[in-house]
Design an enzyme around this catalytic site. Structure first.
Site, PDB file in Angstrom:
ATOM      1  N   CYS A 253     -25.252   4.688 -13.598  1.00  0.00           N
ATOM      2  CA  CYS A 253     -24.528   5.090 -12.405  1.00  0.00           C
ATOM      3  C   CYS A 253     -24.314   6.637 -12.729  1.00  0.00           C
ATOM      4  O   CYS A 253     -23.512   7.014 -13.527  1.00  0.00           O
ATOM      5  CB  CYS A 253     -23.267   4.258 -12.533  1.00  0.00           C
TER       6      CYS A 253
ATOM      7  N   CYS B  52      -9.475   4.358  -4.324  1.00  0.00           N
ATOM      8  CA  CYS B  52     -10.523   5.112  -5.326  1.00  0.00           C
ATOM      9  C   CYS B  52     -10.004   6.009  -6.081  1.00  0.00           C
ATOM     10  O   CYS B  52      -9.208   6.717  -5.811  1.00  0.00           O
ATOM     11  CB  CYS B  52     -11.539   5.481  -4.795  1.00  0.00           C
TER      12      CYS B  52
ATOM     13  N   GLU C  92     -18.375  11.932 -15.415  1.00  0.00           N
ATOM     14  CA  GLU C  92     -18.633  10.716 -16.107  1.00  0.00           C
ATOM     15  C   GLU C  92     -20.083  10.131 -15.583  1.00  0.00           C
ATOM     16  O   GLU C  92     -20.386   9.836 -14.338  1.00  0.00           O
ATOM     17  CB  GLU C  92     -17.562   9.801 -16.060  1.00  0.00           C
TER      18      GLU C  92
ATOM     19  N   CYS D  33     -15.196   4.048 -10.582  1.00  0.00           N
ATOM     20  CA  CYS D  33     -15.212   5.126  -9.974  1.00  0.00           C
ATOM     21  C   CYS D  33     -14.159   6.318 -10.477  1.00  0.00           C
ATOM     22  O   CYS D  33     -12.899   6.233  -9.951  1.00  0.00           O
ATOM     23  CB  CYS D  33     -15.384   5.204  -8.745  1.00  0.00           C
TER      24      CYS D  33
END
Ligand code: SAH
Length: 355
Positions: A112, A126, A91, A340
């Site tokens: 990003c 995460c 992604e 993330c």
């Protein structure tokens, strides 16, 4: 094996390829100009090349990414999902305005990018780590995220942050090659100062990366000001503790002109004690680093929470009162799983894959 894409080659490598084929070096520059300046999607569109050469190039895609979905967000953050040749997903997130710390102008587009499929660092908060580590991205898979998003969004990106999925410094060789292509005058021409690498703190790789010639920016995911707090949420700290990390960052400071940024996610009851703020201020002053505070983005399936905004403000004031430049990020994309690894995780869960 997938064919090497053209975006995997530096100018020198492409010149060598042309030479092998009995073509003059300037053909390489024509190919690069078609790819990176005119942004053609295939060799067939490189109409300034002789037909025979176009045919030879036909076996090489310009880049290896296939668009596989997109989600928009109310704050106009856009998240793109790409399918890789082996069926994996990565992604890439387009953020409307760059966080003030990462670029020189605040109204610029920031992208990003991911550097690995999954992540091996196992940070407890995460989403990327939840499904484990699959593999490194190749240089062209990194570069292609910029090419593909710019084509899909029909706009140019001015800033890059390497804060997507993966640990960039665990993939140093491919990262450095991608940075070279992204920065080169024959490539994407993105200024080194407009590229920020974020690392969970691989001290030996920080030292190695300090020798890389471009003036790239570095951000460190600190997230804890003492070893006991940091080790609880970041297993990497057991390997390279804060003192070891600080030494490697001091080395970086000696070699680079760009300021360092310390990133600090605020997680309620875990690392948001004001004593942590005081110690964090000490680390920042020692490195002459800025601090970027980020209220934790909730991840489905994980129990962590962000502190109330007022408490985040108080935490920030402890830093600023000690002379540290600290921003409190009102992060974008909260409503599209932009943290993330979250989108890719969803997709792979839908497809019933879990590694
Ligand atoms: N592996 C690198 C870069 C990828 S993560 C690194 O650790 O820096 C990019 C940043 O997002 C890191 O600071 C990471 O700690 C942070 N992050 C991960 N999950 C998050 C979440 N749920 N909310 C807020 N920040 C998160």
């Amino acid at each position: 094996m997938h064919d090497t894409s053209l975006a995997s080659l530096t100018r020198d490598e492409l010149v060598a390829r042309m030479k092998d084929w009995g073509e003059p070096a300037y053909r390489a520059d024509q190919v690069l100009a078609a790819m990176y300046k005119r942004r053609v999607a295939s060799a067939q569109e490189m109409t300034d090349l002789p037909l025979a050469l176009r045919d030879k190039l036909a076996g090489f895609p310009v880049h290896p990414l296939a668009p596989a979905g997109e989600s928009g967000s109310t704050d106009t953050t856009r998240k793109f999902l790409f399918r890789l040749h082996d069926g994996r997903y990565i992604e890439t997130v387009l953020i409307p305005a760059s966080p003030a710390l990462y670029g020189s102008a605040s109204d610029r587009r920031t992208l990003c990018v991911s550097t690995q499929v999954g992540c091996a660092m196992d940070c407890k908060f995460c989403a990327s780590g939840l499904a484990g580590f699959t593999r490194n991205l190749t240089a062209d898979e990194i570069v292609a995220q910029v090419l593909a998003v710019e084509a899909l969004a029909d706009e140019r990106v001015q800033n890059l942050v390497f804060m997507g999925m993966g640990e960039p410094l665990a993939n140093l060789r491919n990262l450095e090659k991608a940075l070279t292509i992204l920065n080169a005058p024959w490539g994407l021409e993105i200024g080194a100062r407009h590229m920020t690498i974020s690392t969970s703190g691989l001290a030996p790789a920080v030292r190695k990366f300090a020798a890389f010639p471009l003036q790239i920016r570095l951000a460190i995911s600190l997230h804890g000001a003492t070893d006991d707090v940091r080790s609880r949420i970041m297993p990497v700290n057991e390997k390279w503790n804060i003192a070891t990390l600080m030494e490697s960052l001091a080395e970086w400071r000696r070699r680079k002109k760009q300021h360092l940024t310390l990133e600090y996610i605020l997680i309620r009851g875990v690392n948001d004690d004001l004593e942590q703020a005081r110690l964090l201020a000490g680390h920042a002053l020692e490195l002459r680093a800025k601090v970027n505070l980020i209220p934790y983005n909730t991840v489905e399936g994980l129990a962590w929470e962000r502190p109330p905004f007022r408490h985040c403000e108080t935490f920030r004031r402890v830093l600023t009162s000690r002379g540290v430049t600290a921003t409190l990020r009102r992060e974008k994309g909260h409503d599209i799983n932009a943290a993330c690894g979250q989108l890719r995780l969803k997709k792979e869960q839908e497809e019933g894959r879990n590694s």
